[in-house]
Design a protein around this motif. Structure first.
Motif, PDB file in Angstrom:
ATOM      1  N   UNK A  25      -0.340 -23.646  -4.557  1.00  0.00           N
ATOM      2  CA  UNK A  25      -0.388 -22.193  -4.596  1.00  0.00           C
ATOM      3  C   UNK A  25      -1.596 -21.717  -3.780  1.00  0.00           C
ATOM      4  N   UNK A  26      -1.401 -20.708  -2.987  1.00  0.00           N
ATOM      5  CA  UNK A  26      -2.466 -20.128  -2.187  1.00  0.00           C
ATOM      6  C   UNK A  26      -3.325 -19.233  -3.080  1.00  0.00           C
ATOM      7  N   UNK A  27      -4.636 -19.231  -2.828  1.00  0.00           N
ATOM      8  CA  UNK A  27      -5.543 -18.375  -3.589  1.00  0.00           C
ATOM      9  C   UNK A  27      -6.306 -17.472  -2.630  1.00  0.00           C
ATOM     10  N   UNK A  28      -6.897 -16.425  -3.179  1.00  0.00           N
ATOM     11  CA  UNK A  28      -7.722 -15.528  -2.382  1.00  0.00           C
ATOM     12  C   UNK A  28      -9.027 -16.220  -2.026  1.00  0.00           C
ATOM     13  N   UNK A  29      -9.530 -15.974  -0.841  1.00  0.00           N
ATOM     14  CA  UNK A  29     -10.869 -16.439  -0.500  1.00  0.00           C
ATOM     15  C   UNK A  29     -11.874 -15.426  -1.035  1.00  0.00           C
ATOM     16  N   UNK A  30     -13.118 -15.821  -1.127  1.00  0.00           N
ATOM     17  CA  UNK A  30     -14.168 -14.894  -1.578  1.00  0.00           C
ATOM     18  C   UNK A  30     -14.246 -13.682  -0.665  1.00  0.00           C
ATOM     19  N   UNK A  31     -14.139 -13.902   0.649  1.00  0.00           N
ATOM     20  CA  UNK A  31     -14.200 -12.785   1.603  1.00  0.00           C
ATOM     21  C   UNK A  31     -13.025 -11.830   1.408  1.00  0.00           C
ATOM     22  N   UNK A  32     -11.830 -12.373   1.164  1.00  0.00           N
ATOM     23  CA  UNK A  32     -10.672 -11.514   0.924  1.00  0.00           C
ATOM     24  C   UNK A  32     -10.849 -10.698  -0.349  1.00  0.00           C
ATOM     25  N   UNK A  33     -11.277 -11.349  -1.425  1.00  0.00           N
ATOM     26  CA  UNK A  33     -11.510 -10.643  -2.683  1.00  0.00           C
ATOM     27  C   UNK A  33     -12.541  -9.534  -2.511  1.00  0.00           C
ATOM     28  N   UNK A  34     -13.639  -9.846  -1.836  1.00  0.00           N
ATOM     29  CA  UNK A  34     -14.696  -8.853  -1.622  1.00  0.00           C
ATOM     30  C   UNK A  34     -14.203  -7.692  -0.771  1.00  0.00           C
ATOM     31  N   UNK A  35     -13.446  -7.994   0.283  1.00  0.00           N
ATOM     32  CA  UNK A  35     -12.934  -6.948   1.161  1.00  0.00           C
ATOM     33  C   UNK A  35     -11.971  -6.019   0.449  1.00  0.00           C
ATOM     34  N   UNK A  36     -11.057  -6.597  -0.319  1.00  0.00           N
ATOM     35  CA  UNK A  36     -10.077  -5.790  -1.043  1.00  0.00           C
ATOM     36  C   UNK A  36     -10.776  -4.974  -2.128  1.00  0.00           C
ATOM     37  N   UNK A  37     -11.704  -5.592  -2.831  1.00  0.00           N
ATOM     38  CA  UNK A  37     -12.431  -4.875  -3.884  1.00  0.00           C
ATOM     39  C   UNK A  37     -13.199  -3.680  -3.322  1.00  0.00           C
ATOM     40  N   UNK A  38     -13.783  -3.842  -2.156  1.00  0.00           N
ATOM     41  CA  UNK A  38     -14.592  -2.775  -1.555  1.00  0.00           C
ATOM     42  C   UNK A  38     -13.734  -1.649  -0.974  1.00  0.00           C
ATOM     43  N   UNK A  39     -12.476  -1.939  -0.682  1.00  0.00           N
ATOM     44  CA  UNK A  39     -11.591  -0.930  -0.092  1.00  0.00           C
ATOM     45  C   UNK A  39     -11.261   0.159  -1.104  1.00  0.00           C
ATOM     46  N   UNK A  40     -11.286   1.397  -0.671  1.00  0.00           N
ATOM     47  CA  UNK A  40     -10.913   2.513  -1.543  1.00  0.00           C
ATOM     48  C   UNK A  40      -9.415   2.498  -1.841  1.00  0.00           C
ATOM     49  N   UNK A  41      -8.626   2.091  -0.841  1.00  0.00           N
ATOM     50  CA  UNK A  41      -7.168   2.091  -0.989  1.00  0.00           C
ATOM     51  C   UNK A  41      -6.584   0.827  -0.382  1.00  0.00           C
ATOM     52  N   UNK A  42      -5.372   0.547  -0.783  1.00  0.00           N
ATOM     53  CA  UNK A  42      -4.625  -0.599  -0.289  1.00  0.00           C
ATOM     54  C   UNK A  42      -3.296  -0.093   0.242  1.00  0.00           C
ATOM     55  N   UNK A  43      -2.861  -0.666   1.350  1.00  0.00           N
ATOM     56  CA  UNK A  43      -1.519  -0.362   1.861  1.00  0.00           C
ATOM     57  C   UNK A  43      -0.608  -1.495   1.435  1.00  0.00           C
ATOM     58  N   UNK A  44       0.581  -1.120   0.970  1.00  0.00           N
ATOM     59  CA  UNK A  44       1.509  -2.104   0.421  1.00  0.00           C
ATOM     60  C   UNK A  44       2.906  -1.840   0.976  1.00  0.00           C
ATOM     61  N   UNK A  45       3.605  -2.935   1.280  1.00  0.00           N
ATOM     62  CA  UNK A  45       5.002  -2.856   1.722  1.00  0.00           C
ATOM     63  C   UNK A  45       5.749  -4.010   1.066  1.00  0.00           C
ATOM     64  N   UNK A  46       6.894  -3.711   0.497  1.00  0.00           N
ATOM     65  CA  UNK A  46       7.689  -4.761  -0.150  1.00  0.00           C
ATOM     66  C   UNK A  46       8.682  -5.351   0.845  1.00  0.00           C
ATOM     67  N   UNK A  47       9.098  -6.564   0.555  1.00  0.00           N
ATOM     68  CA  UNK A  47      10.083  -7.251   1.383  1.00  0.00           C
ATOM     69  C   UNK A  47      11.479  -6.858   0.914  1.00  0.00           C
ATOM     70  N   UNK A  48      12.280  -6.386   1.849  1.00  0.00           N
ATOM     71  CA  UNK A  48      13.657  -6.002   1.533  1.00  0.00           C
ATOM     72  C   UNK A  48      14.551  -7.234   1.465  1.00  0.00           C
ATOM     73  N   UNK A  49      15.761  -7.038   1.001  1.00  0.00           N
ATOM     74  CA  UNK A  49      16.725  -8.147   0.910  1.00  0.00           C
ATOM     75  C   UNK A  49      16.928  -8.840   2.258  1.00  0.00           C
ATOM     76  N   UNK A  50      16.920  -8.052   3.345  1.00  0.00           N
ATOM     77  CA  UNK A  50      17.156  -8.636   4.678  1.00  0.00           C
ATOM     78  C   UNK A  50      15.899  -9.274   5.273  1.00  0.00           C
ATOM     79  N   UNK A  51      14.787  -9.270   4.533  1.00  0.00           N
ATOM     80  CA  UNK A  51      13.558  -9.897   5.005  1.00  0.00           C
ATOM     81  C   UNK A  51      12.626  -8.970   5.756  1.00  0.00           C
ATOM     82  N   UNK A  52      13.061  -7.745   6.029  1.00  0.00           N
ATOM     83  CA  UNK A  52      12.183  -6.782   6.708  1.00  0.00           C
ATOM     84  C   UNK A  52      11.271  -6.108   5.689  1.00  0.00           C
TER      85      UNK A  52
END
Length: 128
Positions: free
Chosen positions: A1-28
């Motif tokens: 299983x892949x885990x977050x790196x410390x830099x990724x955790x710190x970067x995401x934590x410091x961000x005011x907002x997150x952009x998110x997109x889900x994967x559709x049935x067709x993979x897009x």
């Protein structure tokens, strides 16, 4: 299983907002949505302020996979429904991070409807 790196955790934590997109049935990817994000230890959590009827949240139910961008991090993720045991801690994290917003906004993201949509973002190996 892949885990977050410390830099990724710190970067995401410091961000005011997150952009998110889900994967559709067709993979897009669906359209990007901007949401709030919190960190608890080595885990990243999101929830839908509008509860389970929100379009972006419903999209996460299709394949439970998607992509996020925040704090200089862009990553493929799996959406894992969080156990109810973390709800109080996630509420506290939202209050601490976003407490500078109006009380009614914080009440919305910590409401029972929003709490019912709490998901842990688990990093996946990048697509080739």
């Amino acid at each position: 299983m892949t885990t977050w790196t410390s830099d990724e955790l710190d970067g995401i934590e410091a961000a005011e907002e997150l952009r998110i997109a889900s994967l559709r049935r067709d993979g897009s990817l669906s359209s990007w949505r901007t949401i709030w994000v919190v960190r608890l230890g080595d885990d990243i959590f999101v929830r839908s302020v509008n509860g389970s009827t929100s379009a972006w949240f419903r999209g996460t139910r299709v394949r439970q996979e998607g992509r996020i961008q925040a704090g200089g991090v862009e990553k493929d993720v799996t959406f894992v429904d969080a156990e109810a045991e973390v709800d109080d801690r996630v509420d506290a994290a939202y209050r601490a991070k976003y407490g500078h917003y109006a009380a009614n906004i914080i009440a919305s993201i910590t409401s029972p409807e929003a709490s019912a949509t709490t998901m842990r973002l688990v990093p996946r190996a990048q697509r080739s």
